[in-house]
Design an enzyme around this catalytic site. Structure first.
Site, PDB file in Angstrom:
ATOM      1  CB  CYS A  37      32.408  46.801 -20.478  1.00  0.00           C
ATOM      2  SG  CYS A  37      31.101  46.493 -21.653  1.00  0.00           S
ATOM      3  CB  CYS A  47      33.625  44.942 -24.340  1.00  0.00           C
ATOM      4  SG  CYS A  47      33.768  46.398 -23.314  1.00  0.00           S
ATOM      5  CB  CYS A  82      24.108  37.618 -23.501  1.00  0.00           C
ATOM      6  SG  CYS A  82      25.258  38.717 -22.661  1.00  0.00           S
TER       7      CYS A  82
END
Length: 180
Positions: A93, A17, A101
């Site tokens: 989220c 998140c 990422c």
């Protein structure tokens, strides 16, 4: 999933998140308890807040889930060569799902399990706590579905489909956004 090795193996799961202060902490605690022996849970954030939301800890404790040792930390901790190799990475989220990422060692299976941010709810203390209870319930339902999967015996395509389906269950921000 035959590529994930023996059925008796413990799988590493990372919940992401943005702030790593509420939803990912809830998920880490739930899987730590409910998946003990089969899964090792972790959580992190792209922009960690530096502290865990007190209401997240209060709700976890009220449902008899572990609260000790949690901290808000960067996902960079899990992208290093000496970090535990993840088998699964779940974003909880929508912001984290849309971010670039890190490259995770081991190329884990990924899925988006977005739910509303309980920390973003404004109102009375009771309304804020209710939002955390709702987030807890949605995450617990997803984690129960995930932990009941025969992970070691599913092929990658079947497992990926199941993980996506779990992420679209009740409370999903993805389902709500696609209906709009």
């Amino acid at each position: 999933m035959s590529d994930l090795q023996p059925a008796n193996r413990t799988f590493n799961v990372l919940f992401l998140c943005t702030g790593n202060s509420a939803r990912s902490i809830l998920a880490e605690s739930i899987l730590s308890k409910d998946g003990a022996g089969r899964f090792h849970a972790f959580s992190a954030g792209s922009q960690p807040k530096g502290a865990v939301q007190p209401l997240a800890l209060k709700v976890l404790q009220s449902f008899d889930y572990p609260i000790d040792g949690f901290r808000s930390k960067s996902w960079e901790e899990f992208a290093t060569a000496d970090a535990p190799v993840m088998d699964f990475v779940f974003t909880v989220c929508d912001n984290a799902a849309g971010e670039a990422c890190p490259v995770w060692p081991g190329q884990p299976m990924t899925a988006h399990w977005g739910i509303e941010d309980p920390a973003g709810v404004e109102g009375t203390d009771l309304q804020k706590e209710a939002a955390f209870v709702t987030a807890f319930r949605h995450l617990k339902n997803r984690i129960t579905a995930f932990s009941s999967l025969p992970v070691a015996s599913l092929d990658k395509a079947s497992l990926r489909a199941k993980l996506t389906e779990i992420g679209q269950s009740e409370g999903s921000t993805s389902a709500r956004n696609s209906a709009a």
